[in-house]
Design a protein around this motif. Sequence first.
Motif, PDB file in Angstrom:
ATOM      1  N   ASN A 170       0.720  -1.143   0.001  1.00 47.82           N
ATOM      2  CA  ASN A 170      -0.003  -0.026  -0.041  1.00 47.82           C
ATOM      3  C   ASN A 170       0.792   1.315  -0.040  1.00 47.82           C
ATOM      4  O   ASN A 170       0.169   2.403  -0.138  1.00 47.82           O
ATOM      5  N   ALA A 171       2.258   1.156   0.257  1.00 45.88           N
ATOM      6  CA  ALA A 171       3.048   2.317   0.181  1.00 45.88           C
ATOM      7  C   ALA A 171       3.065   3.213  -0.963  1.00 45.88           C
ATOM      8  O   ALA A 171       3.476   2.522  -2.064  1.00 45.88           O
ATOM      9  N   LYS A 172       2.486   4.276  -1.006  1.00 45.25           N
ATOM     10  CA  LYS A 172       2.348   5.178  -2.320  1.00 45.25           C
ATOM     11  C   LYS A 172       3.139   6.483  -2.116  1.00 45.25           C
ATOM     12  O   LYS A 172       3.625   7.180  -3.183  1.00 45.25           O
ATOM     13  N   ASP A 173       3.193   6.953  -1.072  1.00 42.67           N
ATOM     14  CA  ASP A 173       3.831   8.356  -0.950  1.00 42.67           C
ATOM     15  C   ASP A 173       5.202   8.271  -0.366  1.00 42.67           C
ATOM     16  O   ASP A 173       5.855   9.157   0.306  1.00 42.67           O
ATOM     17  N   GLY A 174       5.821   7.116  -0.524  1.00 43.52           N
ATOM     18  CA  GLY A 174       7.268   7.040   0.016  1.00 43.52           C
ATOM     19  C   GLY A 174       7.316   6.451   1.174  1.00 43.52           C
ATOM     20  O   GLY A 174       6.235   6.182   1.997  1.00 43.52           O
ATOM     21  N   TYR A 175       8.313   6.019   1.523  1.00 40.68           N
ATOM     22  CA  TYR A 175       8.389   5.147   2.966  1.00 40.68           C
ATOM     23  C   TYR A 175       9.880   5.135   3.490  1.00 40.68           C
ATOM     24  O   TYR A 175      10.914   5.418   2.769  1.00 40.68           O
ATOM     25  N   GLU A 176      10.016   4.847   4.934  1.00 40.34           N
ATOM     26  CA  GLU A 176      11.288   4.941   5.430  1.00 40.34           C
ATOM     27  C   GLU A 176      11.778   3.640   5.839  1.00 40.34           C
ATOM     28  O   GLU A 176      10.809   2.783   6.556  1.00 40.34           O
ATOM     29  N   ILE A 177      12.644   2.928   5.692  1.00 43.55           N
ATOM     30  CA  ILE A 177      13.262   1.965   6.202  1.00 43.55           C
ATOM     31  C   ILE A 177      14.555   1.870   7.040  1.00 43.55           C
ATOM     32  O   ILE A 177      15.583   2.703   6.843  1.00 43.55           O
ATOM     33  N   LYS A 178      14.347   1.216   8.113  1.00 43.49           N
ATOM     34  CA  LYS A 178      15.683   1.352   8.973  1.00 43.49           C
ATOM     35  C   LYS A 178      16.110  -0.405   8.965  1.00 43.49           C
ATOM     36  O   LYS A 178      15.180  -1.110   9.228  1.00 43.49           O
ATOM     37  N   LEU A 179      17.344  -0.507   8.750  1.00 38.62           N
ATOM     38  CA  LEU A 179      17.967  -1.893   8.635  1.00 38.62           C
ATOM     39  C   LEU A 179      18.990  -2.067   9.908  1.00 38.62           C
ATOM     40  O   LEU A 179      19.952  -1.339  10.080  1.00 38.62           O
ATOM     41  N   THR A 180      18.764  -3.228  10.614  1.00 38.03           N
ATOM     42  CA  THR A 180      19.618  -3.392  11.586  1.00 38.03           C
ATOM     43  C   THR A 180      20.096  -4.958  10.957  1.00 38.03           C
ATOM     44  O   THR A 180      19.454  -5.939  11.036  1.00 38.03           O
ATOM     45  N   ALA A 181      21.542  -5.226  10.924  1.00 38.64           N
ATOM     46  CA  ALA A 181      22.018  -6.354  10.501  1.00 38.64           C
ATOM     47  C   ALA A 181      23.231  -6.978  11.507  1.00 38.64           C
ATOM     48  O   ALA A 181      24.045  -5.889  11.786  1.00 38.64           O
ATOM     49  N   ASN A 182      23.070  -8.226  11.848  1.00 44.19           N
ATOM     50  CA  ASN A 182      24.201  -8.618  12.790  1.00 44.19           C
ATOM     51  C   ASN A 182      25.160  -9.456  11.634  1.00 44.19           C
ATOM     52  O   ASN A 182      24.876 -10.547  11.140  1.00 44.19           O
ATOM     53  N   ILE A 183      26.446  -9.002  11.718  1.00 45.89           N
ATOM     54  CA  ILE A 183      27.499  -9.559  10.899  1.00 45.89           C
ATOM     55  C   ILE A 183      27.718 -10.992  11.546  1.00 45.89           C
ATOM     56  O   ILE A 183      27.976 -11.744  10.803  1.00 45.89           O
ATOM     57  N   THR A 184      27.696 -11.081  12.738  1.00 46.32           N
ATOM     58  CA  THR A 184      27.910 -12.315  13.407  1.00 46.32           C
ATOM     59  C   THR A 184      27.150 -12.563  14.855  1.00 46.32           C
ATOM     60  O   THR A 184      26.809 -11.501  15.522  1.00 46.32           O
ATOM     61  N   ASP A 185      26.910 -13.698  14.896  1.00 46.79           N
ATOM     62  CA  ASP A 185      26.298 -13.904  16.403  1.00 46.79           C
ATOM     63  C   ASP A 185      27.364 -14.413  17.674  1.00 46.79           C
ATOM     64  O   ASP A 185      27.027 -14.635  18.602  1.00 46.79           O
ATOM     65  N   ARG A 186      28.584 -14.296  16.962  1.00 47.57           N
ATOM     66  CA  ARG A 186      29.622 -14.763  17.755  1.00 47.57           C
ATOM     67  C   ARG A 186      29.867 -13.683  18.742  1.00 47.57           C
ATOM     68  O   ARG A 186      30.115 -12.699  18.587  1.00 47.57           O
ATOM     69  N   LYS A 187      30.595 -14.318  20.104  1.00 47.57           N
ATOM     70  CA  LYS A 187      30.939 -13.432  21.048  1.00 47.57           C
ATOM     71  C   LYS A 187      32.250 -12.946  20.687  1.00 47.57           C
ATOM     72  O   LYS A 187      33.251 -13.725  20.144  1.00 47.57           O
ATOM     73  N   ARG A 188      32.506 -11.668  20.943  1.00 48.50           N
ATOM     74  CA  ARG A 188      33.852 -11.164  20.362  1.00 48.50           C
ATOM     75  C   ARG A 188      34.429 -10.514  21.651  1.00 48.50           C
ATOM     76  O   ARG A 188      33.832  -9.738  22.224  1.00 48.50           O
ATOM     77  N   ASN A 189      36.029 -10.482  21.767  1.00 46.15           N
ATOM     78  CA  ASN A 189      36.472  -9.976  22.795  1.00 46.15           C
ATOM     79  C   ASN A 189      38.030 -10.031  22.122  1.00 46.15           C
ATOM     80  O   ASN A 189      38.629 -10.906  22.018  1.00 46.15           O
ATOM     81  N   THR A 190      38.615  -8.833  21.562  1.00 44.89           N
ATOM     82  CA  THR A 190      39.799  -8.746  20.986  1.00 44.89           C
ATOM     83  C   THR A 190      40.669  -8.913  21.920  1.00 44.89           C
ATOM     84  O   THR A 190      41.945  -9.258  21.454  1.00 44.89           O
ATOM     85  N   ASP A 191      40.854  -8.528  23.166  1.00 42.47           N
ATOM     86  CA  ASP A 191      41.946  -8.769  24.165  1.00 42.47           C
ATOM     87  C   ASP A 191      42.188 -10.518  24.416  1.00 42.47           C
ATOM     88  O   ASP A 191      43.142 -10.639  24.413  1.00 42.47           O
ATOM     89  N   LEU A 192      41.050 -11.093  24.578  1.00 43.47           N
ATOM     90  CA  LEU A 192      41.038 -12.428  24.731  1.00 43.47           C
ATOM     91  C   LEU A 192      41.711 -13.169  23.301  1.00 43.47           C
ATOM     92  O   LEU A 192      42.544 -14.230  23.358  1.00 43.47           O
ATOM     93  N   SER A 193      41.154 -12.530  22.195  1.00 46.47           N
ATOM     94  CA  SER A 193      41.630 -13.328  21.052  1.00 46.47           C
ATOM     95  C   SER A 193      43.180 -13.003  20.843  1.00 46.47           C
ATOM     96  O   SER A 193      43.999 -13.864  20.109  1.00 46.47           O
ATOM     97  N   SER A 194      43.769 -11.790  21.430  1.00 48.23           N
ATOM     98  CA  SER A 194      45.098 -11.244  21.436  1.00 48.23           C
ATOM     99  C   SER A 194      46.080 -12.354  22.264  1.00 48.23           C
ATOM    100  O   SER A 194      46.983 -12.651  21.876  1.00 48.23           O
TER     101      SER A 194
END
Length: 339
Positions: A170-194
Amino acid sequence: MLGKKNHIRGIFGILRIKVMSNKYKREKIIEACSKQIETIPFITSDGVEFRMADTYICPLCQHVYAISHDALTLEHVPPESVGGKPILVTCKACNNSQGADLDVYLKNELEISHNLSHLDTIPQKSRIDFNGIEVNGQTTFSKSNGFRFMISPNNNNPIEFEGFMQEVINAKDGYEIKLTANITDRKRNTDLSSIALLKSAYLMAFHKLGYMYVLNPNLNKIREQILHPNQTLINGLFVIADEAGIPEKLQQAVYYAKFDDVMCIVVVINLQLPKSDLKHRKAVALPLPKDSHYKIYSTLSKYNGTLVNVHLVCPASILPIHPVRVDETIDDLRQLNNI
């Protein structure tokens, strides 16, 4: 049916050969290290010199084990999950705890890098807001075509999904899109990986230089940092370069290096996920046995993540045997190790 039984028997045969091979490899590593330990003169705090036979010292916690002890396990360096090989042995306690506390974060870091480099082919879990109505889906990103959002009624509340589709229609007069994407669901800790990389570098140095490297008390802080990864015990940069800053001639190996007037050890580590086309090289700095002040880590901060201007690099070799002092008295050691 006969063919199926033979196939099953064949699988178990392969597994049995692999187990036997790992057992043989473990025994050969322990045997070689035990022979090296036999050559080391240990001196107790009360001045008594003694030798240890048929023993293995875990390079991480430095507990002494009989060579037949079932607590000794093959250790992959770097971790098997990122392409490592079983090149030495640690105790089961160190192997298990380090895998759970450290190695998983190194694997996660490589998976994040893989996902970032394949945004155009690997769908990312996403949530899209279309004029205030939100649904779950997957998104692929492309430099030429922008992004593509895919949704399925199976992953959404049926009412919300129906409302979303009606809003789009039904969108005729334009619309607004907001996108949230998760690049990964892995836990990240750069200190521990180092710190996981520090552990791999330390174990590779042990594999190359022998017990004369890891039994040095000046390495205590390195071991403590590895065994207590949630504490900050080393101030400074020990992962000193990645692929872009490592000269092509420096393949995975242990090197002696000179930065300004400071000598140290540099370990180059190759990493790769099993199903990834990305290859990673990391360079980790370790102190020489005589460096009790860890001067290298303040010096290396000047090099901005590159080894290009290193003054001297040559392959490291096993260190000569010399007496090792221990804190315990000879009576303590006899009681502890049934000497």
